[in-house]
Design a protein around this motif. Sequence first.
Motif, PDB file in Angstrom:
ATOM      1  N   LEU A  88      25.508 -29.611  23.851  1.00 44.37           N
ATOM      2  CA  LEU A  88      26.341 -30.704  23.355  1.00 44.37           C
ATOM      3  C   LEU A  88      25.659 -31.349  22.161  1.00 44.37           C
TER       4      LEU A  88
ATOM      5  N   LEU B  75      32.888 -41.037  16.386  1.00 46.52           N
ATOM      6  CA  LEU B  75      31.882 -40.306  17.153  1.00 46.52           C
ATOM      7  C   LEU B  75      32.482 -38.958  17.530  1.00 46.52           C
ATOM      8  N   VAL B  76      31.858 -37.899  17.053  1.00 47.99           N
ATOM      9  CA  VAL B  76      32.356 -36.544  17.294  1.00 47.99           C
ATOM     10  C   VAL B  76      31.372 -35.826  18.217  1.00 47.99           C
ATOM     11  N   ILE B  77      31.900 -35.167  19.229  1.00 49.00           N
ATOM     12  CA  ILE B  77      31.063 -34.422  20.164  1.00 49.00           C
ATOM     13  C   ILE B  77      31.463 -32.952  20.114  1.00 49.00           C
TER      14      ILE B  77
ATOM     15  N   LEU C 173      20.552 -30.480  23.851  1.00 50.63           N
ATOM     16  CA  LEU C 173      21.309 -31.549  23.211  1.00 50.63           C
ATOM     17  C   LEU C 173      20.924 -31.663  21.742  1.00 50.63           C
TER      18      LEU C 173
ATOM     19  N   ASP D  42      26.214 -34.635  19.512  1.00 55.54           N
ATOM     20  CA  ASP D  42      26.988 -35.812  19.149  1.00 55.54           C
ATOM     21  C   ASP D  42      26.689 -36.196  17.709  1.00 55.54           C
TER      22      ASP D  42
ATOM     23  N   GLU E 130      27.427 -39.266  14.979  1.00 51.53           N
ATOM     24  CA  GLU E 130      27.944 -40.572  14.559  1.00 51.53           C
ATOM     25  C   GLU E 130      28.216 -40.509  13.062  1.00 51.53           C
TER      26      GLU E 130
ATOM     27  N   HIS F 285      21.411 -34.718  18.596  1.00 52.90           N
ATOM     28  CA  HIS F 285      21.879 -36.055  18.213  1.00 52.90           C
ATOM     29  C   HIS F 285      21.848 -36.167  16.689  1.00 52.90           C
TER      30      HIS F 285
ATOM     31  N   GLN G 189      30.733 -28.953  21.442  1.00 48.97           N
ATOM     32  CA  GLN G 189      30.142 -28.096  22.473  1.00 48.97           C
ATOM     33  C   GLN G 189      30.028 -26.695  21.910  1.00 48.97           C
TER      34      GLN G 189
ATOM     35  N   THR H 106      35.483 -33.000  20.229  1.00 50.47           N
ATOM     36  CA  THR H 106      36.158 -34.205  20.697  1.00 50.47           C
ATOM     37  C   THR H 106      35.821 -35.345  19.736  1.00 50.47           C
TER      38      THR H 106
END
Length: 297
Positions: free
Chosen positions: A237, A227-229, A165, A239, A241, A167, A231, A208
């Motif tokens: 993943l 908020l963009v995610i 992940l 994320d 902000e 962030h 992959q 997304t």
Amino acid sequence: MGYEDLRRSSRDEEERVNRRIGVIGAGLMGLTHVRLLTGAVSGAGVVAVSDAVPEAAERAAAEAGGVTVYDDPLELIDDERVEAVVVASPAGTHEAFALACIEAGKPVLCEKPLADSFAAARRVLDAETAAGRRLVQVGFMRRFDPGYADMKTKLDAGLIGRPVLVHCAHRNPTVPPGFGSEMIVTDTVVHEMDTVRWLLGQEIVRATVLTPRPTSHAADGVQDPQLVIFQTDDGVLADVEAFVNAQYAYDIRCEVVGELGTISLPPATPVLVRRERREAAELPDRFQERFGAAYVN
């Protein structure tokens, strides 16, 4: 070798080392580049400036030491004295100027985004490929930030195992009028697009965008925050902000979570002040403060 020979050799060396640069665009970003190239980057000097607003160009030229001002940016690129070009004009102009630099065989540092559409960016890539030389660099300065560079080194060394992940947060205190919802992606999140790919060594295959309730500080019709995610092709993943009217500071955060631990950016200000029963750290309010070292590097 006599004194005159030494002095002549010194002049020749100075002429060889000082790279002569032209800057297109004299707004906030262009003026930042002019100041850095003039006062902070060894072996570089600005010799020409161009901007659609004559007053802005004159102001930047004065800061660079009274250099040549061009009304037409293409004439700046054609100037034989100009060895390399910085493009810091609006995104819609990037393609034309980058293509002109490639045709002239001159290296170009193009501010992000490379172009304002996929097709335009592809034309720049194709032109550079056809030229057979790497001439274009996009202004992704975070790769040169000491904190991000240290993260990259530790990730590549496998200190936290396989990443799973990421962030990220990208917060500006305010943005200029006209900064719309799409620009939050093309001018803000674009940095995280690059750093995620670079840090992980992976490509983004899916994105997304989620839109929470807009802040009351956003202009009418602007979706802020977002908020963009992402992959990646290896299943990580990330994320992001993006909050461009956060008011309180310019705040950049990044944490990579791996199977064995985490790696995150250090605080922007390492000094804590304790006073009147309070503990506080000052935060930057502009990108020039936060990424000053990255721009010079």
